[in-house]
Design an enzyme around this catalytic site. Sequence first.
Site, PDB file in Angstrom:
ATOM      1  N   CYS A   1       0.842  -1.201   0.000  1.00 25.67           N
ATOM      2  CA  CYS A   1       0.000   0.000   0.000  1.00 25.67           C
ATOM      3  C   CYS A   1       0.875   1.248   0.000  1.00 25.67           C
ATOM      4  O   CYS A   1       1.836   1.342   0.766  1.00 25.67           O
ATOM      5  CB  CYS A   1      -0.914   0.000   1.224  1.00 25.67           C
TER       6      CYS A   1
ATOM      7  N   GLN B   1      -4.310  -6.987  -6.768  1.00 22.93           N
ATOM      8  CA  GLN B   1      -4.877  -7.604  -5.577  1.00 22.93           C
ATOM      9  C   GLN B   1      -6.141  -6.840  -5.196  1.00 22.93           C
ATOM     10  O   GLN B   1      -6.098  -5.642  -4.928  1.00 22.93           O
ATOM     11  CB  GLN B   1      -3.882  -7.566  -4.413  1.00 22.93           C
TER      12      GLN B   1
ATOM     13  N   TYR C   1      -8.636  -7.915   7.146  1.00 24.74           N
ATOM     14  CA  TYR C   1      -9.611  -7.213   6.321  1.00 24.74           C
ATOM     15  C   TYR C   1     -10.908  -8.023   6.244  1.00 24.74           C
ATOM     16  O   TYR C   1     -11.045  -9.052   6.903  1.00 24.74           O
ATOM     17  CB  TYR C   1      -9.019  -6.912   4.943  1.00 24.74           C
TER      18      TYR C   1
END
Length: 409
Positions: free
Chosen positions: A41, A115, A202
């Site tokens: 990220c 992803q 997540y």
Amino acid sequence: MSEAPPAIIDAAGTDTAPLLFTPISLRSVRARNRIVVAPMCQYHSDDGGPSDWQMMHLGRLAAGGPGIVFGEETAVERRGRKTYACAGIYKEAHVPAYRRLTDFIREQGAVPAIQLGHSGRKASCHTAVKDWKPLADDDDADGLAPWQGLAPSALGQPQRRFLPKEMDRDDIRAVLAAFRDACRMSMDAGYDIVEVHGAHGYLIHQFLSPVANRRTDAYGGDIKGRMRFALEVAEVVRDAWPQDRPVFYRISAVDGEGGVWSLSDSVRLGHELKARDIDLIDVSSGGIFGDTEMPAVPRVPGYQVGFCERIKREVDIPTIAVGGITDAHQAEAILQAGQADLIALARELLWNADWPAHAAQALGVADPFGVMPEEYAHRLRQREAQKGQPINQGGAETEAAMRKLMGNA
């Protein structure tokens, strides 16, 4: 199926074959080597879309010589981002921006991969450099108003301004539809591999772990119920993605410290994913915490390789090893031992974006510069050839030449 690796000669004069530089084919997609740029990220996106930062970031990594290049975790809907700066692919305007990235990655000889994920209850926070501090009401003045995330159960972990909404059937259908739409847009954007992010606390991982999932309906309870959402995402993505291209699935092999989800649970999930035609499991760990006796995963070199090996062996499915892998010989040993099929690196590539080329040299590949763009490789080969010239070996000849050039002859 794999192709024959480039032969090298080791110090003893024996033919060897570095598996790290063996091409690998998954369905119709062929990667030139087994090195994967793991998703990282970056927190530089504009309403989900990539910026010049991603072009620089992924460009320098692709030029280093990996076989597969992932972007970053990419949210399938706006509310599924962790931060306002997170990547997403949830509107058509994103497609040409990502196409710019995939075209460049492919030009460097690597396979572009995406992803797809959803933050769930981890939504609505600041970026990593602020340690994911929850957004507060006063952040609204900076255009960063907090929002309510989604979750299998309305639990305040991690802490956020709003408790997450416990997902009803309409919410579940909406998120599944978002995964389907994101697959279509990812295909249009030029990606060859899609990976479902089912790890790191997540949304999908939240459904899997009983620490986060307290539901009593068909999406909770025993492991079969808690796996239901994860498997429905797998079915939707596999159906939406072209049949000649592979689907990967990232899982947390175990919860974080104090968790419940175990490696045996991951093996069971792996069997179910394989039955749904998932091509490869990307094995990570952690992300959900509780108060049990489960320890934290020790951060030692290759700390997730054991998890990866067991899933590969017991499920009989290709895997990616990731985490604490920094040395070429370490990576090669993992592959030679059959513990994984691909090796992913993240932070090590931030430190050394040319790691694949250095690994090729360390493992004795005849032309280690060949994994880099020819504009780089040509000059590096020239420099390597010059090392053998007498002028560069010191001594009287070099000294005399330098005296003449300095006007001291």
